[in-house]
Write a protein that holds these residues in place. Structure first.
Motif, PDB file in Angstrom:
ATOM      1  N   SER A  27      36.778  38.297  32.530  1.00  0.00           N
ATOM      2  CA  SER A  27      36.757  39.184  33.689  1.00  0.00           C
ATOM      3  C   SER A  27      35.319  39.357  34.176  1.00  0.00           C
ATOM      4  O   SER A  27      34.766  40.444  34.179  1.00  0.00           O
ATOM      5  N   ARG A 160      41.914  35.686  40.352  1.00  0.00           N
ATOM      6  CA  ARG A 160      42.018  37.139  40.512  1.00  0.00           C
ATOM      7  C   ARG A 160      40.630  37.716  40.777  1.00  0.00           C
ATOM      8  O   ARG A 160      39.665  37.388  40.077  1.00  0.00           O
ATOM      9  N   ARG A 162      38.614  41.503  41.768  1.00  0.00           N
ATOM     10  CA  ARG A 162      38.637  42.947  42.025  1.00  0.00           C
ATOM     11  C   ARG A 162      37.530  43.250  43.026  1.00  0.00           C
ATOM     12  O   ARG A 162      36.369  42.909  42.813  1.00  0.00           O
ATOM     13  N   GLU A 172      38.820  50.592  45.514  1.00  0.00           N
ATOM     14  CA  GLU A 172      38.921  49.305  44.842  1.00  0.00           C
ATOM     15  C   GLU A 172      40.350  48.786  44.880  1.00  0.00           C
ATOM     16  O   GLU A 172      41.307  49.564  44.922  1.00  0.00           O
ATOM     17  N   CYS A 174      42.741  44.832  43.797  1.00  0.00           N
ATOM     18  CA  CYS A 174      42.736  43.483  43.231  1.00  0.00           C
ATOM     19  C   CYS A 174      43.470  42.521  44.154  1.00  0.00           C
ATOM     20  O   CYS A 174      44.460  42.894  44.796  1.00  0.00           O
ATOM     21  N   ALA A 202      47.227  44.977  36.211  1.00  0.00           N
ATOM     22  CA  ALA A 202      46.233  45.415  37.191  1.00  0.00           C
ATOM     23  C   ALA A 202      46.690  46.657  37.939  1.00  0.00           C
ATOM     24  O   ALA A 202      45.888  47.537  38.266  1.00  0.00           O
ATOM     25  N   LEU A 206      45.022  50.116  40.032  1.00  0.00           N
ATOM     26  CA  LEU A 206      44.537  49.726  41.357  1.00  0.00           C
ATOM     27  C   LEU A 206      45.661  49.151  42.214  1.00  0.00           C
ATOM     28  O   LEU A 206      46.605  48.559  41.683  1.00  0.00           O
ATOM     29  N   VAL A 208      47.276  46.227  44.390  1.00  0.00           N
ATOM     30  CA  VAL A 208      47.196  44.780  44.198  1.00  0.00           C
ATOM     31  C   VAL A 208      47.758  44.082  45.433  1.00  0.00           C
ATOM     32  O   VAL A 208      48.783  44.490  45.982  1.00  0.00           O
TER      33      VAL A 208
END
Length: 300
Positions: A27, A160, A162, A172, A174, A202, A206, A208
């Motif tokens: 990540s 992916r 973020r 924020e 994703c 995720a 957050l 997505v």
């Protein structure tokens, strides 16, 4: 989501890509210094998913012939987030140059490094800053670069990212971008299950957005059912306003009104979808790709 992948951030890493130096990452965090947040009222986020059709020299639809049309389309639409499929490294560099200095991108070749097709995510740096990214492969060993265990005709993967939205007080979210197999329904179903699992991880914290070419029509397929069963919402169905519906793969043949929509933008619940559309832009009958891009304007 620990993985071992190659360096994929464009800025400052061009030589690393060219050298194909394998580096472990987990990540991978970006932007150690927080970007300033713009306090002006934010317009909806413009999201596009676009299978670019890989750059080939085959006429009459070579990349050299299609690139000017692609340039005009993307400059006209100016998406804040653009999830792409099939792009090759030099092709993505062309698109980066054509969009101009306010755009950047993140991705890796599905065979690792700059090799093979990318599931690249381009973004407008005036609106968004990436905080971390990773990749996983659609197989029983998703952390292994180029792994392929489900009978895919080609290696398949997910990128992916973020992001922090600089125009919404630093909100924020994703983005996951993918391209499911064109040949194996079994592989597509396994891929959908893995993506749904990662989306669930995720989405605990957050919003997505999922962009991709899923190679099956929306509605009436287990792949679609799995994605929506994971709690995702189809922006086409959720939109307050629509453009005209077309099949999103045309293969440079006449467009099909109301045809199969195999390219989707999905979101987690709670996202407001203002408009969804299929973009039919062409110049003198020439299309930028054998797919039509799909677009959605969102408030997260």
């Amino acid at each position: 989501m620990p993985i071992h992948s190659r360096v994929t951030r464009r800025l400052g890493l061009k030589s690393a890509l060219a050298a194909s130096v394998a580096l472990p990452l987990s990540s991978t965090a970006l932007s150690p210094e927080p970007a300033p947040v713009d306090e002006r009222p934010a317009r909806p986020l413009r999201v596009m998913s676009f299978n670019l059709r890989f750059a080939s020299t085959a006429e009459p639809n070579s990349w050299a012939a299609r690139r000017p049309v692609m340039r005009r389309l993307l400059r006209r639409e100016r998406p804040h987030v653009l999830g792409t499929q099939e792009g090759l490294y030099r092709q993505l560099r062309d698109i980066e140059a054509d969009l101009g200095p306010s755009y950047d991108w993140i991705g890796t070749g599905r065979a690792g490094g700059s090799r093979d097709e990318f599931m690249a995510v381009l973004y407008d740096t005036r609106r968004l800053t990436p905080l971390e990214y990773d990749h996983f492969w659609l197989s029983d060993t998703p952390d292994v670069i180029a792994s392929n265990t489900w009978g895919n005709a080609h290696i398949r993967m997910v990128t992916r990212v973020r992001f922090r939205d600089l125009r919404t007080g630093g909100r924020e979210f994703c983005v996951l971008d993918t391209h499911l197999d064109n040949a194996s329904q079994y592989a597509r179903e396994r891929a959908a299950a893995l993506i749904a699992e990662r989306v669930g991880e995720a989405a605990r914290s957050l919003p997505v957005i999922v962009t991709g070419d899923f190679n099956v029509a929306a509605h009436g397929n287990p792949v679609y059912d799995t994605m929506l069963g994971a709690g995702l919402v189809d922006t086409w169905d959720a939109a307050a306003e629509h453009g005209e519906a077309y099949g999103t793969f045309h293969g440079y043949r006449p467009l099909v009104p109301g045809g199969a929509r195999i390219d989707w933008i999905l979101t987690t619940p709670g996202v407001t979808v203002h408009r969804a559309s299929v973009n039919t832009f062409a110049v003198d009958g020439r299309f930028p790709s054998d797919h039509l891009p799909v677009q959605a304007t969102l408030t997260l």
